[in-house]
Design a protein around this motif. Structure first.
Motif, PDB file in Angstrom:
ATOM      1  N   GLY A 256      18.086  44.801  12.968  1.00 25.37           N
ATOM      2  CA  GLY A 256      18.191  45.521  11.705  1.00 25.37           C
ATOM      3  C   GLY A 256      19.655  45.649  11.377  1.00 25.37           C
ATOM      4  O   GLY A 256      20.520  45.410  12.212  1.00 25.37           O
ATOM      5  N   GLY A 257      19.982  46.010  10.164  1.00 30.50           N
ATOM      6  CA  GLY A 257      21.380  46.095   9.774  1.00 30.50           C
ATOM      7  C   GLY A 257      21.935  44.704   9.546  1.00 30.50           C
ATOM      8  O   GLY A 257      21.221  43.798   9.110  1.00 30.50           O
ATOM      9  N   PHE A 258      23.223  44.518   9.847  1.00 33.26           N
ATOM     10  CA  PHE A 258      23.839  43.215   9.643  1.00 33.26           C
ATOM     11  C   PHE A 258      25.015  43.033  10.597  1.00 33.26           C
ATOM     12  O   PHE A 258      25.524  43.992  11.163  1.00 33.26           O
ATOM     13  N   VAL A 259      25.427  41.780  10.738  1.00 32.34           N
ATOM     14  CA  VAL A 259      26.620  41.426  11.500  1.00 32.34           C
ATOM     15  C   VAL A 259      27.485  40.602  10.553  1.00 32.34           C
ATOM     16  O   VAL A 259      27.024  39.618   9.983  1.00 32.34           O
TER      17      VAL A 259
ATOM     18  N   ALA B  35      27.096  45.911  12.553  1.00 36.54           N
ATOM     19  CA  ALA B  35      26.375  47.090  12.077  1.00 36.54           C
ATOM     20  C   ALA B  35      24.873  46.885  12.277  1.00 36.54           C
ATOM     21  O   ALA B  35      24.060  47.362  11.507  1.00 36.54           O
ATOM     22  N   SER B  36      24.537  46.195  13.356  1.00 34.48           N
ATOM     23  CA  SER B  36      23.128  45.926  13.635  1.00 34.48           C
ATOM     24  C   SER B  36      22.538  47.050  14.485  1.00 34.48           C
ATOM     25  O   SER B  36      23.258  47.758  15.202  1.00 34.48           O
ATOM     26  N   VAL B  37      21.243  47.192  14.397  1.00 35.83           N
ATOM     27  CA  VAL B  37      20.542  48.203  15.186  1.00 35.83           C
ATOM     28  C   VAL B  37      20.686  47.898  16.677  1.00 35.83           C
ATOM     29  O   VAL B  37      20.913  48.804  17.481  1.00 35.83           O
ATOM     30  N   SER B  38      20.610  46.633  17.047  1.00 29.31           N
ATOM     31  CA  SER B  38      20.730  46.273  18.468  1.00 29.31           C
ATOM     32  C   SER B  38      22.100  46.674  19.016  1.00 29.31           C
ATOM     33  O   SER B  38      22.202  47.154  20.142  1.00 29.31           O
ATOM     34  N   HIS B  39      23.145  46.521  18.210  1.00 32.10           N
ATOM     35  CA  HIS B  39      24.480  46.922  18.652  1.00 32.10           C
ATOM     36  C   HIS B  39      24.562  48.441  18.790  1.00 32.10           C
ATOM     37  O   HIS B  39      25.141  48.952  19.756  1.00 32.10           O
ATOM     38  N   GLN B  40      23.989  49.155  17.840  1.00 28.29           N
ATOM     39  CA  GLN B  40      24.006  50.622  17.897  1.00 28.29           C
ATOM     40  C   GLN B  40      23.239  51.124  19.124  1.00 28.29           C
ATOM     41  O   GLN B  40      23.671  52.068  19.797  1.00 28.29           O
ATOM     42  N   LEU B  41      22.117  50.465  19.428  1.00 27.91           N
ATOM     43  CA  LEU B  41      21.348  50.837  20.621  1.00 27.91           C
ATOM     44  C   LEU B  41      22.152  50.565  21.896  1.00 27.91           C
ATOM     45  O   LEU B  41      22.111  51.363  22.844  1.00 27.91           O
ATOM     46  N   GLU B  42      22.879  49.473  21.923  1.00 30.39           N
ATOM     47  CA  GLU B  42      23.713  49.152  23.083  1.00 30.39           C
ATOM     48  C   GLU B  42      24.819  50.194  23.256  1.00 30.39           C
ATOM     49  O   GLU B  42      25.108  50.631  24.372  1.00 30.39           O
ATOM     50  N   LEU B  43      25.438  50.601  22.161  1.00 27.50           N
ATOM     51  CA  LEU B  43      26.464  51.646  22.234  1.00 27.50           C
ATOM     52  C   LEU B  43      25.871  52.960  22.754  1.00 27.50           C
ATOM     53  O   LEU B  43      26.489  53.637  23.581  1.00 27.50           O
ATOM     54  N   LEU B  44      24.685  53.299  22.281  1.00 25.55           N
ATOM     55  CA  LEU B  44      24.002  54.512  22.735  1.00 25.55           C
ATOM     56  C   LEU B  44      23.690  54.417  24.225  1.00 25.55           C
ATOM     57  O   LEU B  44      23.908  55.369  24.977  1.00 25.55           O
ATOM     58  N   ARG B  45      23.211  53.256  24.674  1.00 22.55           N
ATOM     59  CA  ARG B  45      22.905  53.044  26.093  1.00 22.55           C
ATOM     60  C   ARG B  45      24.155  53.241  26.943  1.00 22.55           C
ATOM     61  O   ARG B  45      24.125  53.900  27.980  1.00 22.55           O
TER      62      ARG B  45
END
Length: 184
Positions: free
Chosen positions: A150-153, A163-173
């Motif tokens: 989701g979002g974009f790169v 600004a992708s969801v997968s990147h945000q999840l990785e940062l949260l992890r």
């Protein structure tokens, strides 16, 4: 082989001459044609890189290939490159010329990947954000990549804005892991 220094020198020279002669748009269009021809033909690439082919024959064949597609100024520039035995760097010179032209006119090229096709409104918002961030006019190239959850790169030259969801999840992890380390 990297021809970065050679490409910068020749591209800068041709850019300055194009600006001085007021033919920058035509020169840029010609360089795109040359770049597309080299990218699209492995035979042309091998021909340009072949040290056995004599300079006069190379100039003759290049003239035959490009004379109907590029301006006389650009053709003279290519022949100059061949005279200097730098035709193997022609692709890099064309790429660098286009980069320098964009820089000169204040344009930033942004490649944007998203999980799905973005609406015109979404594209407009993203482009406005990048224009204010980069302080340049943005020319965006959009592609769909299902690996982006989701979002974009976005990529501007060598800089990636994720600004992708997968990147945000990785940062949260990573933050959670760091937090659990602090608790121990």
């Amino acid at each position: 082989m990297s021809y970065a220094k050679v490409a910068i020198r020749y591209a800068t020279s041709f850019l300055e001459a194009s600006i001085e002669k007021n033919i920058l748009d035509q020169a840029a269009s010609d360089m795109e044609i040359i770049l597309n021809a080299i990218d699209g033909s492995s035979l042309l690439r091998r021909f340009l890189e072949n040290p056995v082919v004599k300079t006069d024959l190379k100039k003759s064949i290049i003239n035959e290939i490009f004379r109907k597609h590029v301006s006389a100024e650009t053709l003279k520039f290519i022949e100059f490159i061949v005279d200097k035995n730098r035709e193997n760097a022609l692709k890099e010179i064309a790429e660098k010329f286009l980069d320098l032209k964009d820089e000169h006119i204040g344009v930033a090229r942004v490649d944007i990947k998203s999980a799905f096709e973005l609406s015109i409104e979404q594209k407009k918002i993203i482009e406005q954000k990048f224009e204010s961030l980069l302080n340049k006019k943005v020319v965006a190239n959009y592609t769909v990549d299902e690996n982006v959850i989701g979002g974009f790169v976005a990529k501007v030259k060598d800089t990636v804005y994720d600004a992708s969801v997968s990147h945000q999840l990785e940062l949260l992890r990573q933050q959670l892991l760091k937090g659990s380390l602090l608790l121990n």
